[in-house]
Motif scaffolding. Structure first.
Motif, PDB file in Angstrom:
ATOM      1  N   ALA A  40      37.004 -28.086 -44.216  1.00  0.00           N
ATOM      2  CA  ALA A  40      35.669 -27.898 -43.507  1.00  0.00           C
ATOM      3  C   ALA A  40      34.707 -27.748 -44.373  1.00  0.00           C
ATOM      4  O   ALA A  40      33.754 -28.584 -44.203  1.00  0.00           O
ATOM      5  CB  ALA A  40      35.838 -26.760 -42.561  1.00  0.00           C
ATOM      6  N   PHE A  41      34.810 -27.271 -45.722  1.00  0.00           N
ATOM      7  CA  PHE A  41      33.541 -27.186 -46.574  1.00  0.00           C
ATOM      8  C   PHE A  41      33.617 -28.457 -47.068  1.00  0.00           C
ATOM      9  O   PHE A  41      32.267 -29.017 -47.537  1.00  0.00           O
ATOM     10  CB  PHE A  41      34.013 -26.188 -47.687  1.00  0.00           C
ATOM     11  N   ILE A  42      34.383 -29.184 -47.633  1.00  0.00           N
ATOM     12  CA  ILE A  42      34.445 -30.449 -48.126  1.00  0.00           C
ATOM     13  C   ILE A  42      33.728 -31.513 -47.292  1.00  0.00           C
ATOM     14  O   ILE A  42      32.702 -32.432 -47.655  1.00  0.00           O
ATOM     15  CB  ILE A  42      35.822 -31.011 -48.550  1.00  0.00           C
ATOM     16  N   LEU A  43      34.176 -31.744 -45.985  1.00  0.00           N
ATOM     17  CA  LEU A  43      33.463 -32.292 -44.755  1.00  0.00           C
ATOM     18  C   LEU A  43      31.996 -32.252 -44.729  1.00  0.00           C
ATOM     19  O   LEU A  43      31.198 -32.974 -44.552  1.00  0.00           O
ATOM     20  CB  LEU A  43      34.395 -32.500 -43.536  1.00  0.00           C
ATOM     21  N   ASP A  44      31.846 -31.016 -44.613  1.00  0.00           N
ATOM     22  CA  ASP A  44      30.370 -30.451 -44.623  1.00  0.00           C
ATOM     23  C   ASP A  44      29.517 -30.946 -45.832  1.00  0.00           C
ATOM     24  O   ASP A  44      28.289 -31.248 -46.015  1.00  0.00           O
ATOM     25  CB  ASP A  44      30.211 -28.826 -44.439  1.00  0.00           C
ATOM     26  N   ALA A  45      30.148 -30.704 -46.997  1.00  0.00           N
ATOM     27  CA  ALA A  45      29.380 -31.231 -48.377  1.00  0.00           C
ATOM     28  C   ALA A  45      29.354 -32.684 -48.234  1.00  0.00           C
ATOM     29  O   ALA A  45      28.058 -33.140 -48.879  1.00  0.00           O
ATOM     30  CB  ALA A  45      30.687 -30.766 -49.657  1.00  0.00           C
ATOM     31  N   TYR A  46      30.184 -33.601 -47.787  1.00  0.00           N
ATOM     32  CA  TYR A  46      29.881 -35.182 -47.653  1.00  0.00           C
ATOM     33  C   TYR A  46      28.607 -35.202 -46.716  1.00  0.00           C
ATOM     34  O   TYR A  46      27.644 -35.981 -47.064  1.00  0.00           O
ATOM     35  CB  TYR A  46      31.097 -35.521 -46.884  1.00  0.00           C
ATOM     36  N   ARG A  47      28.352 -34.465 -45.688  1.00  0.00           N
ATOM     37  CA  ARG A  47      27.255 -34.667 -44.756  1.00  0.00           C
ATOM     38  C   ARG A  47      26.053 -34.135 -45.413  1.00  0.00           C
ATOM     39  O   ARG A  47      24.977 -34.699 -45.648  1.00  0.00           O
ATOM     40  CB  ARG A  47      27.405 -33.841 -43.555  1.00  0.00           C
ATOM     41  N   GLN A  48      26.189 -33.106 -46.167  1.00  0.00           N
ATOM     42  CA  GLN A  48      24.767 -32.412 -46.875  1.00  0.00           C
ATOM     43  C   GLN A  48      24.401 -33.644 -47.881  1.00  0.00           C
ATOM     44  O   GLN A  48      23.325 -33.968 -47.953  1.00  0.00           O
ATOM     45  CB  GLN A  48      25.386 -31.308 -47.446  1.00  0.00           C
ATOM     46  N   VAL A  49      25.266 -34.169 -48.748  1.00  0.00           N
ATOM     47  CA  VAL A  49      24.939 -35.138 -49.644  1.00  0.00           C
ATOM     48  C   VAL A  49      24.517 -36.484 -49.017  1.00  0.00           C
ATOM     49  O   VAL A  49      23.257 -36.826 -49.473  1.00  0.00           O
ATOM     50  CB  VAL A  49      26.181 -35.321 -50.693  1.00  0.00           C
ATOM     51  N   LEU A  50      25.194 -36.862 -48.303  1.00  0.00           N
ATOM     52  CA  LEU A  50      24.644 -38.378 -47.691  1.00  0.00           C
ATOM     53  C   LEU A  50      23.796 -38.359 -46.547  1.00  0.00           C
ATOM     54  O   LEU A  50      23.028 -39.187 -46.847  1.00  0.00           O
ATOM     55  CB  LEU A  50      26.142 -38.996 -47.357  1.00  0.00           C
ATOM     56  N   MET A  51      23.900 -37.376 -45.879  1.00  0.00           N
ATOM     57  CA  MET A  51      22.571 -37.464 -44.685  1.00  0.00           C
ATOM     58  C   MET A  51      21.385 -36.689 -45.112  1.00  0.00           C
ATOM     59  O   MET A  51      20.406 -37.038 -44.733  1.00  0.00           O
ATOM     60  CB  MET A  51      23.274 -36.836 -43.387  1.00  0.00           C
ATOM     61  N   PHE A  52      21.538 -35.456 -45.743  1.00  0.00           N
ATOM     62  CA  PHE A  52      20.418 -34.651 -46.165  1.00  0.00           C
ATOM     63  C   PHE A  52      19.975 -34.641 -47.590  1.00  0.00           C
ATOM     64  O   PHE A  52      19.154 -33.885 -47.813  1.00  0.00           O
ATOM     65  CB  PHE A  52      20.576 -33.441 -45.364  1.00  0.00           C
ATOM     66  N   HIS A  53      20.626 -35.538 -48.346  1.00  0.00           N
ATOM     67  CA  HIS A  53      20.376 -35.378 -50.026  1.00  0.00           C
ATOM     68  C   HIS A  53      20.231 -33.982 -50.514  1.00  0.00           C
ATOM     69  O   HIS A  53      19.651 -33.816 -51.390  1.00  0.00           O
ATOM     70  CB  HIS A  53      18.958 -36.116 -50.095  1.00  0.00           C
ATOM     71  N   THR A  54      21.240 -33.344 -50.027  1.00  0.00           N
ATOM     72  CA  THR A  54      21.549 -32.019 -50.551  1.00  0.00           C
ATOM     73  C   THR A  54      22.695 -31.647 -51.618  1.00  0.00           C
ATOM     74  O   THR A  54      23.733 -32.050 -51.028  1.00  0.00           O
ATOM     75  CB  THR A  54      21.412 -30.903 -49.389  1.00  0.00           C
ATOM     76  N   PRO A  55      22.323 -31.094 -52.414  1.00  0.00           N
ATOM     77  CA  PRO A  55      23.614 -30.899 -53.463  1.00  0.00           C
ATOM     78  C   PRO A  55      24.615 -30.056 -52.709  1.00  0.00           C
ATOM     79  O   PRO A  55      24.165 -28.966 -51.808  1.00  0.00           O
ATOM     80  CB  PRO A  55      22.978 -30.282 -54.653  1.00  0.00           C
ATOM     81  N   PRO A  56      26.083 -30.097 -52.979  1.00  0.00           N
ATOM     82  CA  PRO A  56      26.850 -29.223 -52.561  1.00  0.00           C
ATOM     83  C   PRO A  56      26.776 -27.721 -53.098  1.00  0.00           C
ATOM     84  O   PRO A  56      26.200 -27.709 -54.076  1.00  0.00           O
ATOM     85  CB  PRO A  56      28.163 -29.878 -52.755  1.00  0.00           C
ATOM     86  N   ALA A  57      27.394 -26.837 -52.486  1.00  0.00           N
ATOM     87  CA  ALA A  57      27.407 -25.378 -52.786  1.00  0.00           C
ATOM     88  C   ALA A  57      28.179 -25.462 -54.186  1.00  0.00           C
ATOM     89  O   ALA A  57      29.548 -25.582 -54.012  1.00  0.00           O
ATOM     90  CB  ALA A  57      27.741 -24.457 -52.066  1.00  0.00           C
ATOM     91  N   TRP A  58      27.604 -25.474 -55.330  1.00  0.00           N
ATOM     92  CA  TRP A  58      28.494 -25.918 -56.669  1.00  0.00           C
ATOM     93  C   TRP A  58      29.511 -24.749 -56.691  1.00  0.00           C
ATOM     94  O   TRP A  58      30.593 -25.543 -57.297  1.00  0.00           O
ATOM     95  CB  TRP A  58      27.509 -25.922 -57.978  1.00  0.00           C
ATOM     96  N   MET A  59      29.196 -23.579 -56.683  1.00  0.00           N
ATOM     97  CA  MET A  59      30.475 -22.316 -57.090  1.00  0.00           C
ATOM     98  C   MET A  59      31.529 -22.624 -56.443  1.00  0.00           C
ATOM     99  O   MET A  59      32.625 -22.397 -56.649  1.00  0.00           O
ATOM    100  CB  MET A  59      29.577 -21.215 -57.111  1.00  0.00           C
ATOM    101  N   HIS A  60      31.175 -23.076 -54.893  1.00  0.00           N
ATOM    102  CA  HIS A  60      32.258 -22.969 -53.847  1.00  0.00           C
ATOM    103  C   HIS A  60      32.981 -23.971 -54.281  1.00  0.00           C
ATOM    104  O   HIS A  60      34.033 -24.109 -54.052  1.00  0.00           O
ATOM    105  CB  HIS A  60      31.557 -23.110 -52.608  1.00  0.00           C
ATOM    106  N   LEU A  61      32.379 -25.292 -54.560  1.00  0.00           N
ATOM    107  CA  LEU A  61      32.939 -26.337 -54.910  1.00  0.00           C
ATOM    108  C   LEU A  61      34.131 -26.508 -56.024  1.00  0.00           C
ATOM    109  O   LEU A  61      35.324 -26.802 -56.317  1.00  0.00           O
ATOM    110  CB  LEU A  61      32.188 -27.741 -55.292  1.00  0.00           C
ATOM    111  N   LEU A  62      33.419 -25.748 -57.117  1.00  0.00           N
ATOM    112  CA  LEU A  62      34.340 -25.329 -58.448  1.00  0.00           C
ATOM    113  C   LEU A  62      35.520 -24.382 -57.959  1.00  0.00           C
ATOM    114  O   LEU A  62      36.604 -24.950 -58.315  1.00  0.00           O
ATOM    115  CB  LEU A  62      33.346 -24.560 -59.293  1.00  0.00           C
ATOM    116  N   TRP A  63      35.419 -23.569 -57.119  1.00  0.00           N
ATOM    117  CA  TRP A  63      36.288 -22.889 -56.754  1.00  0.00           C
ATOM    118  C   TRP A  63      37.745 -23.555 -56.183  1.00  0.00           C
ATOM    119  O   TRP A  63      38.667 -23.471 -56.226  1.00  0.00           O
ATOM    120  CB  TRP A  63      36.040 -21.354 -55.741  1.00  0.00           C
TER     121      TRP A  63
END
Lengths: 226, 257
Positions: B205-228
């Motif tokens: 769910a986090f990864i799918l949301d990250a795709y949307r945040q980046v591609l639709m809203f030009h927002t970087p993913p939550a880096w620490m969460h992504l790293l974990w």
């Protein structure tokens, strides 16, 4: 060169058959394979011949006992049919077989024309393997197997199928290969081949070795069992 | 076999499988794009046309989530059965068993490259201007790939041990389909605490949301969460490599018996 010491192999069968679901394939098998010899293994269907080769090749581990190979020596199991992907062409399967046996992509590609020529498959080499007859599969299987270069060759029935002319050609190529230092363990149902090719033979029945020695004497034991 | 040779072999197996698969169908390679697009069309008809999701950007929202989910679910489902499906080879050659799921994952990666290209084209056509922020999607794709490899190895091992896991994994994918925010927005749940919980416990769910945040809203993913999530996937992946290497012969016996 290769030693099996009190090797047992059993596995749990999903259906509650045999010994409370436990299927014993090999039972306390001890056997030594010496450098340069051609050892024939004979026995009826389902007695554990292929399993024994798989143990020698390191594909399976014994449930108890040990399989010891001389350090630095390599071995490979050559078998036909099984392992080919039916939806791939003969060329792709040959390429894959070569790479699985440790060849680089470039080496594997360099073998392909040789395989095509020896197997006499012609244009069928480019066809999908699922369209092949049993004889064509045997040709492809034997030819891809022939190019492996290892210290101990473990051969499972590769010379038992195909038409007579190709079988003779294959047997001749194999004899050329095994003269010299090559150590070979050879499973066959064909008594003539065991007599012609092997310097020693063992007969297996019900997961145990019942005869070990001169091919002719071992073949007599085998005939008595059949 | 060296590591490079092992990777080349997995790649060769993947490319051969793709070629064989394409030759089986009349539409050949077009199915790489057509199948995921048909899935998107089915979901669009149900949730937008019939149930009226009520978002102006629902098609793009759906595509960002569904296309990445199909990559994950299809790769893991197919990889889970890969050792058992290749038992002919398993019984013939003593090769590390990670080869078979890795080849399937590689197959999925090639297919997904075409799907991502289509997704970028659709985003552009819908007025989402490409920007440098789109490069944030690269680490998201990398972490998604690592998750797929780790889950593929676990699935392949489990199915090898007990075939029933094939059914359970397939059912698990349906569960993830409904719980990973593919046709609903994880950020629009009634309780913000629930959003946090879903994103924390479900990495997909986090990864799918990250795709949307980046591609639709030009927002970087939550880096620490992504790293974990990335570190967790790498740890699982390495653990499975060790387990599968140590138990290679046992897995072969289970696949053959």
């Amino acid at each position: 060169m290769l030693e099996l010491d009190q090797v047992c192999l059993s596995y749990q069968s999903r259906r509650q058959s045999f010994d409370h679901g436990s299927h014993h394939v090999l039972n306390r098998v001890s056997l030594q394979v010496y450098e340069g010899e051609t050892l024939g293994i004979i026995g009826r269907n389902g007695v554990g011949k292929t399993t024994m080769l798989r143990l020698m090749a390191g594909i399976l581990a014994p449930t108890s006992g040990s399989v010891r190979q001389h350090p630095g020596k390599s071995s490979a199991l050559l078998t036909i049919g099984l392992g080919f992907r039916p939806d791939l062409s003969g060329r792709d399967n040959a390429m894959l077989a070569a790479m699985l046996q440790g060849a680089t992509a470039r080496q594997a590609r360099s073998y392909l024309e040789e395989i095509k020529a020896f197997s006499e498959l012609g244009d069928s080499f480019e066809e999908r393997v699922k369209t092949y007859s049993a004889g064509m599969l045997a040709r492809l299987g034997f030819t891809t197997a022939l190019m492996t270069h290892v210290d101990v060759l473990l051969i499972d029935e590769v010379l038992s199928v195909g038409d007579t002319r190709f079988r003779e050609k294959a047997q001749k190529a194999m004899i050329e290969r095994i003269t010299g230092d090559q150590t070979v363990v050879f499973v066959s149902h064909m008594e003539g081949q065991v007599r012609d090719i092997c310097s020693r033979a063992v007969c297996i029945d019900a997961g145990s070795i019942v005869a070990d020695g001169e091919p002719e004497a071992v073949l007599k034991t085998y005939r008595d069992l059949c | 076999m060296s590591f490079v040779q092992y990777l080349r072999l997995a790649d060769t197996m993947a490319r051969m499988s793709l070629r064989a698969e394409a030759s089986r169908y009349f539409l050949g390679y077009i199915w790489w794009i057509l199948e995921p697009m048909l899935w998107v069309a089915v979901f669009y008809v149900v949730f937008e046309v019939l149930l009226q999701a009520g978002r102006a950007d629902f098609l793009v929202f759906l595509m960002c989530g569904k296309l990445a989910f199909i990559w994950f679910s299809k790769s893991v489902n197919q990889a889970a059965n890969s050792i058992v499906m290749n038992r002919g080879l398993v019984g013939r050659i003593n090769v590390t068993k990670t080869l078979f799921p890795l080849a399937v994952v590689q197959e999925g990666l090639y297919r997904q490259a075409a799907v991502f290209l289509l997704l970028f084209c659709v985003l552009f056509a819908w007025g989402y201007t490409p920007s440098l922020a789109w490069f944030y999607v690269v680490p998201v794709i990398v972490v998604n790939y690592l998750m797929i490899v780790a889950c593929a190895y676990i699935g392949a091992c489990l199915v090898c041990l007990v075939r029933d896991f094939s059914m359970i994994i397939s059912l698990g994918m349906t569960f993830l389909l409904f719980t990973s925010g593919i046709f609903w927005d994880v950020r629009h749940l009634p309780d913000p605490a629930l959003t946090e919980l879903v994103l924390a416990v479900n990495p997909l769910a986090f990864i799918l949301d990250a795709y949307r945040q980046v591609l639709m809203f030009h927002t970087p993913p939550a880096w620490m969460h992504l790293l974990w999530v990335g570190c967790g996937a790498v740890a699982l992946l390495l653990l499975m490599v060790v387990v599968m290497r140590r138990n290679s012969q046992y897995l072969a016996l289970k696949a053959l018996s």
